[in-house]
Design a protein around this motif. Structure first.
Motif, mmCIF file in Angstrom:
data_model
loop_
_atom_site.group_PDB
_atom_site.id
_atom_site.type_symbol
_atom_site.label_atom_id
_atom_site.label_comp_id
_atom_site.label_asym_id
_atom_site.label_seq_id
_atom_site.Cartn_x
_atom_site.Cartn_y
_atom_site.Cartn_z
ATOM 1 N N GLN A 134 -11.286 -19.826 -16.178
ATOM 2 C CA GLN A 134 -11.161 -18.860 -17.360
ATOM 3 C C GLN A 134 -10.914 -19.782 -18.422
ATOM 4 O O GLN A 134 -10.987 -19.295 -19.611
ATOM 5 C CB GLN A 134 -10.121 -17.864 -17.032
ATOM 6 C CG GLN A 134 -10.253 -17.046 -16.097
ATOM 7 C CD GLN A 134 -9.374 -15.938 -15.834
ATOM 8 O OE1 GLN A 134 -8.328 -16.021 -16.231
ATOM 9 N NE2 GLN A 134 -9.483 -14.900 -14.874
ATOM 10 N N VAL A 204 -14.312 -13.386 -23.790
ATOM 11 C CA VAL A 204 -14.026 -12.092 -22.971
ATOM 12 C C VAL A 204 -13.179 -11.004 -23.625
ATOM 13 O O VAL A 204 -13.526 -10.017 -23.645
ATOM 14 C CB VAL A 204 -13.786 -12.300 -21.593
ATOM 15 C CG1 VAL A 204 -13.540 -10.843 -20.680
ATOM 16 C CG2 VAL A 204 -14.979 -13.104 -20.676
ATOM 17 N N ARG A 205 -12.122 -11.735 -24.047
ATOM 18 C CA ARG A 205 -10.997 -10.985 -24.563
ATOM 19 C C ARG A 205 -11.558 -10.122 -25.914
ATOM 20 O O ARG A 205 -11.563 -8.996 -26.307
ATOM 21 C CB ARG A 205 -9.707 -11.650 -24.972
ATOM 22 C CG ARG A 205 -8.688 -10.943 -25.838
ATOM 23 C CD ARG A 205 -7.596 -11.465 -25.916
ATOM 24 N NE ARG A 205 -7.896 -12.817 -26.753
ATOM 25 C CZ ARG A 205 -8.301 -13.180 -28.129
ATOM 26 N NH1 ARG A 205 -8.199 -11.904 -28.834
ATOM 27 N NH2 ARG A 205 -8.179 -13.956 -28.501
ATOM 28 N N LEU A 207 -14.658 -9.841 -26.730
ATOM 29 C CA LEU A 207 -15.620 -8.610 -26.409
ATOM 30 C C LEU A 207 -15.208 -7.321 -25.852
ATOM 31 O O LEU A 207 -15.702 -6.535 -26.120
ATOM 32 C CB LEU A 207 -16.766 -9.266 -25.223
ATOM 33 C CG LEU A 207 -17.746 -10.655 -25.712
ATOM 34 C CD1 LEU A 207 -18.219 -11.258 -24.721
ATOM 35 C CD2 LEU A 207 -18.600 -10.242 -26.820
ATOM 36 N N GLN A 208 -14.206 -7.693 -25.118
ATOM 37 C CA GLN A 208 -13.440 -6.312 -24.763
ATOM 38 C C GLN A 208 -13.053 -5.374 -25.925
ATOM 39 O O GLN A 208 -12.882 -4.403 -25.839
ATOM 40 C CB GLN A 208 -12.327 -6.679 -23.783
ATOM 41 C CG GLN A 208 -13.198 -7.327 -22.295
ATOM 42 C CD GLN A 208 -11.913 -7.725 -21.289
ATOM 43 O OE1 GLN A 208 -10.593 -8.089 -21.909
ATOM 44 N NE2 GLN A 208 -12.067 -7.640 -20.235
ATOM 45 N N GLU A 209 -12.379 -6.300 -26.822
ATOM 46 C CA GLU A 209 -11.850 -5.557 -28.000
ATOM 47 C C GLU A 209 -13.144 -4.711 -28.951
ATOM 48 O O GLU A 209 -12.718 -3.786 -29.462
ATOM 49 C CB GLU A 209 -11.176 -6.684 -28.963
ATOM 50 C CG GLU A 209 -9.608 -7.112 -28.537
ATOM 51 C CD GLU A 209 -9.173 -7.965 -29.257
ATOM 52 O OE1 GLU A 209 -9.695 -8.419 -30.421
ATOM 53 O OE2 GLU A 209 -8.374 -8.581 -28.877
ATOM 54 N N ASN A 211 -15.519 -3.502 -27.460
ATOM 55 C CA ASN A 211 -16.032 -2.303 -26.339
ATOM 56 C C ASN A 211 -17.276 -2.707 -25.957
ATOM 57 O O ASN A 211 -17.974 -1.989 -25.715
ATOM 58 C CB ASN A 211 -16.041 -0.990 -27.021
ATOM 59 C CG ASN A 211 -14.583 -0.472 -27.138
ATOM 60 O OD1 ASN A 211 -13.667 -0.548 -26.423
ATOM 61 N ND2 ASN A 211 -14.247 0.231 -28.458
ATOM 62 N N ASP A 213 -20.039 -3.692 -23.139
ATOM 63 C CA ASP A 213 -20.096 -3.248 -21.682
ATOM 64 C C ASP A 213 -19.849 -4.842 -20.978
ATOM 65 O O ASP A 213 -20.318 -5.434 -21.194
ATOM 66 C CB ASP A 213 -21.511 -2.795 -21.394
ATOM 67 C CG ASP A 213 -21.528 -2.284 -20.029
ATOM 68 O OD1 ASP A 213 -21.791 -2.917 -19.103
ATOM 69 O OD2 ASP A 213 -21.184 -0.913 -19.715
ATOM 70 N N CYS A 214 -19.205 -4.461 -19.696
ATOM 71 C CA CYS A 214 -18.756 -5.711 -19.060
ATOM 72 C C CYS A 214 -19.904 -6.325 -18.220
ATOM 73 O O CYS A 214 -19.841 -7.633 -18.181
ATOM 74 C CB CYS A 214 -17.718 -5.187 -18.061
ATOM 75 S SG CYS A 214 -18.231 -4.040 -16.634
ATOM 76 N N TYR A 217 -20.988 -9.758 -19.965
ATOM 77 C CA TYR A 217 -19.978 -10.854 -19.778
ATOM 78 C C TYR A 217 -19.333 -11.193 -18.557
ATOM 79 O O TYR A 217 -18.882 -12.297 -18.294
ATOM 80 C CB TYR A 217 -19.146 -11.160 -20.806
ATOM 81 C CG TYR A 217 -17.765 -9.688 -20.696
ATOM 82 C CD1 TYR A 217 -17.156 -9.696 -19.851
ATOM 83 C CD2 TYR A 217 -18.128 -8.845 -21.745
ATOM 84 C CE1 TYR A 217 -16.305 -8.695 -19.702
ATOM 85 C CE2 TYR A 217 -17.330 -7.632 -21.790
ATOM 86 C CZ TYR A 217 -16.585 -7.659 -20.628
ATOM 87 O OH TYR A 217 -15.384 -6.351 -20.688
ATOM 88 N N ASP A 218 -19.766 -10.247 -17.482
ATOM 89 C CA ASP A 218 -18.910 -10.569 -16.195
ATOM 90 C C ASP A 218 -19.382 -11.721 -15.407
ATOM 91 O O ASP A 218 -18.806 -12.115 -14.620
ATOM 92 C CB ASP A 218 -19.283 -9.221 -15.156
ATOM 93 C CG ASP A 218 -20.613 -8.912 -15.045
ATOM 94 O OD1 ASP A 218 -21.538 -9.738 -15.513
ATOM 95 O OD2 ASP A 218 -20.998 -7.740 -14.492
#
Length: 222
Positions: A134, A204-205, A207-209, A211, A213-214, A217-218
């Motif tokens: 990470q 990732v943070r 991209l999550q903000e 919205n 889709d996971c 980047y998973d």
């Protein structure tokens, strides 16, 4: 200056030295009583831009507790990419590592090798490996993979990544025939501007903000 803030400046020293021109921020540092005019004159008196920046970075840790935040404020408008990097570190760094930043990977390897020996360890410590991953700086290959699956409003994504309108325009013009290349260009610009703070976790943070889709980047933490 607090030890944590000294560490952050040292961690980003190379990035700061590459860009910083002390003459663009010296008046504010005098105005906020971080340096006297005489002290600043000694810094400005160095022969080259880089020497002035080096002298400044050597001098900042010797000043009072306000110094880091005043320096951060000087960068906010003049050098926003440096401001973003230092701000992210000031929020994420809670303690100073015992070893230099450059040795993070070696520290992890050493900690593994210092475990009590066992006859056989068939299981891999996936949790520890994922945690170390990470904090790695995201690679160009990672960015290309994210870009290939990214979709959505290009302008909003670029804005969330902290790109200026000029950087956004440049990405669109240079790659006007490929949307995926445009996505890669803005991700690459984000990586370049954030330096060592462009980690997998921070990407990732963001991209999550947005919205996103996971599934996009998973793979970063596999």
């Amino acid at each position: 200056m607090e030890e944590k803030h000294r560490y952050i400046l040292e961690k980003n020293r190379g990035l700061i030295l590459n860009d910083l021109d002390v003459e663009k921020i010296n008046n504010y540092l005098i105005q906020e009583f971080i340096f006297t005019p005489d002290q600043m004159q000694k810094i400005i008196g160095k022969a080259t831009r880089k020497e002035r920046a080096e002298f400044l970075l050597d001098s900042l840790p010797r000043q009072d507790q306000r110094t880091f935040y005043v320096f951060l404020e000087t960068l906010r408008i003049t050098y926003p990419h440096l401001y973003d990097v230092l701000l992210i570190d000031s929020r994420n760094v809670s303690s100073v590592p015992k070893q230099p930043v450059q040795c993070t990977e070696n520290q992890f390897m050493m900690s593994e090798s210092m475990k009590e020996p066992s006859a056989y360890e068939p299981e891999v410590d996936h949790a520890s490996r994922r945690l170390a991953s990470q904090n790695e700086r995201v690679s160009e290959r990672d960015l290309a993979r994210v870009a290939s699956h990214l979709s959505g409003d290009f302008n909003i994504i670029a804005g969330m990544l902290g790109l200026t309108s000029a950087e956004l325009y440049q990405s669109q013009v240079q790659h006007q025939h490929s949307v995926k290349d445009q996505y890669f260009a803005i991700l690459y610009t984000w990586r370049r501007k954030n330096g060592y703070a462009a980690t997998k976790a921070n990407l990732v943070r963001l991209l999550q903000e947005m919205n996103v889709d996971c599934s996009v980047y998973d793979f970063l933490f596999m």
